[in-house]
Design a protein around this motif. Structure first.
Motif, mmCIF file in Angstrom:
data_model
loop_
_atom_site.group_PDB
_atom_site.id
_atom_site.type_symbol
_atom_site.label_atom_id
_atom_site.label_comp_id
_atom_site.label_asym_id
_atom_site.label_seq_id
_atom_site.Cartn_x
_atom_site.Cartn_y
_atom_site.Cartn_z
ATOM 1 N N MET A 39 -7.051 12.823 -24.096
ATOM 2 C CA MET A 39 -8.006 11.754 -23.805
ATOM 3 C C MET A 39 -7.297 10.496 -23.296
ATOM 4 S SD MET A 39 -10.817 12.096 -26.868
ATOM 5 C CE MET A 39 -11.983 13.471 -26.890
ATOM 6 N N THR A 98 -26.601 13.433 -25.028
ATOM 7 C CA THR A 98 -25.585 12.702 -24.273
ATOM 8 C C THR A 98 -25.988 12.463 -22.820
ATOM 9 O OG1 THR A 98 -23.781 13.515 -25.649
ATOM 10 C CG2 THR A 98 -23.214 12.828 -23.426
ATOM 11 N N PHE A 127 -11.253 15.153 -18.870
ATOM 12 C CA PHE A 127 -11.709 13.805 -19.198
ATOM 13 C C PHE A 127 -11.644 12.819 -18.031
ATOM 14 C CE2 PHE A 127 -9.863 15.559 -23.224
ATOM 15 C CZ PHE A 127 -11.084 15.856 -23.806
ATOM 16 N N ALA A 164 -12.466 6.721 -26.886
ATOM 17 C CA ALA A 164 -12.314 8.013 -27.561
ATOM 18 C C ALA A 164 -10.859 8.278 -27.932
ATOM 19 C CB ALA A 164 -12.849 9.129 -26.660
ATOM 20 N N ARG A 192 -15.252 4.853 -21.813
ATOM 21 C CA ARG A 192 -15.587 5.913 -22.770
ATOM 22 C C ARG A 192 -14.330 6.577 -23.317
ATOM 23 N NH1 ARG A 192 -19.605 11.132 -21.728
ATOM 24 N NH2 ARG A 192 -18.964 12.338 -23.561
ATOM 25 N N PHE A 193 -13.401 6.944 -22.449
ATOM 26 C CA PHE A 193 -12.250 7.704 -22.925
ATOM 27 C C PHE A 193 -11.108 6.816 -23.403
ATOM 28 C CE2 PHE A 193 -14.638 10.912 -20.609
ATOM 29 C CZ PHE A 193 -14.781 11.818 -21.654
ATOM 30 N N SER A 195 -17.675 12.283 -27.807
ATOM 31 C CA SER A 195 -16.340 12.714 -27.378
ATOM 32 C C SER A 195 -15.453 13.040 -28.579
ATOM 33 C CB SER A 195 -15.689 11.628 -26.503
ATOM 34 O OG SER A 195 -16.432 11.409 -25.324
ATOM 35 N N TRP A 255 -24.660 16.763 -27.848
ATOM 36 C CA TRP A 255 -24.496 16.967 -26.407
ATOM 37 C C TRP A 255 -25.843 17.116 -25.692
ATOM 38 C CZ3 TRP A 255 -19.676 20.564 -27.002
ATOM 39 C CH2 TRP A 255 -18.532 19.764 -27.055
#
Length: 311
Positions: free
Chosen positions: A193, A23, A80, A47, A43-44, A231, A20
């Motif tokens: 997520m 990140t 998220f 993830a 990104r999610f 994540s 982190w």
């Protein structure tokens, strides 16, 4: 009860802090050709796919009652979707290191919301530490705001970061409840997520139109790192640390992360330290340590002072 081995705590804690801490700069590589809203969505999406695959491989439960899905949806929206969309927007004008420092203040709204919703006390020591932390952050931004003015892009980025902190804090309070701990961690993260990613997609399409992507190694590598490492992996490791030692001790990652982020920002983004900025960083760290020590709670107790919003 046998005390967990030190390696079960220290190694995941160190890994999360390092991940982190880096990140914030990786997020910068996602900005430019691709609108930030779509970068959050990619990104999610990635993830959530990784978390569902992990659940399938480890045979973790994915079937939950309807009420649980309502909880997962709210968690996804705050953690998220809202949190990260504001952070990515702020990253367009504020250096990654400064955003990391502001997010280290997450423990303050966490404690206030925990007092309001979970009936946890707030001590005078915590108030003093919080005040010092806020003063330190103000000194860190003194030069940028002095040159840019309170109506400029730096001030707007700071405001967006603070809104992101508030979204993350609401999610943290939710994660600090007994209800959240009753769900399997992997399954909860997978569904949260996914719901967050669906909201991200809808928001990105409404704000920016059809998907845009940069087919470059830098961008795609950043998406992979943020989805898989920052994540899926990091949240699992961090939640496990919370379950072993409690959220207050786990929150000490928020003290170390800004040092990594500010070092990267200095080397790669050209952040220049002024005497006031140095004093502000020191004051913020001292304040956070005081506040976190005042928020210590037993492992497994419901507390919102330790989950980060991280990024």
């Amino acid at each position: 009860m046998i005390r967990p081995g030190l390696s079960r705590i220290v190694l995941p804690f160190a890994a999360v802090t390092l991940i982190w801490g880096t990140t914030w700069y990786v997020i910068k590589t996602q900005l430019g050709v691709v609108p930030p809203e779509w970068s959050v969505a990619y990104r999610f999406m990635g993830a959530s796919f990784i978390m569902f695959a992990a659940c399938a491989l480890m045979r973790r439960p994915l079937r939950f009652p309807l009420a649980a899905h309502g909880f997962f949806m709210l968690l996804g929206v705050f953690q998220f979707a809202g949190n990260f969309n504001f952070v990515y927007q702020a990253s367009q004008t504020v250096t990654s290191g400064l955003i990391a420092v502001v997010f280290a203040l997450l423990v303050i709204p966490n404690a206030l919301f925990a007092r309001l919703f979970l009936k946890q006390p707030v001590s005078a020591r915590f108030v003093v530490g919080a005040a010092l932390g806020i003063a330190g952050v103000a000194l860190l931004f003194e030069r940028e705001l002095g040159a840019d003015g309170w109506s400029g892009p730096i001030a707007a980025g700071l405001g967006l970061t603070l809104v992101g902190v508030m979204f993350a804090s609401v999610a943290n309070v939710m994660q600090g409840t007994a209800r959240a701990r009753s769900y399997d961690m992997f399954g909860m993260l997978a569904w949260s997520m996914l719901y967050g990613a669906l909201v991200d997609i809808a928001y990105a399409w409404a704000m920016r139109g059809p998907p845009v992507i940069a087919w470059t190694p830098l961008y795609l590598g950043g998406i992979f790192y943020l989805a898989a490492i920052a994540s899926a992996l990091a949240f699992v490791l961090y939640f496990n640390v919370i379950r072993l030692v409690g959220p207050a001790w786990a929150a000490y990652s928020g003290v170390f992360i800004p040092f990594i982020a500010m070092t990267i920002s200095t080397l790669l983004e050209g952040y220049r330290w002024s005497p006031l900025a140095v004093a502000g960083a020191a004051l913020a760290v001292v304040g956070l340590v005081i506040a976190l020590r005042a928020r210590r709670v037993p492992a497994g107790a419901a507390a919102a002072g330790g989950t980060t919003g991280r990024s």
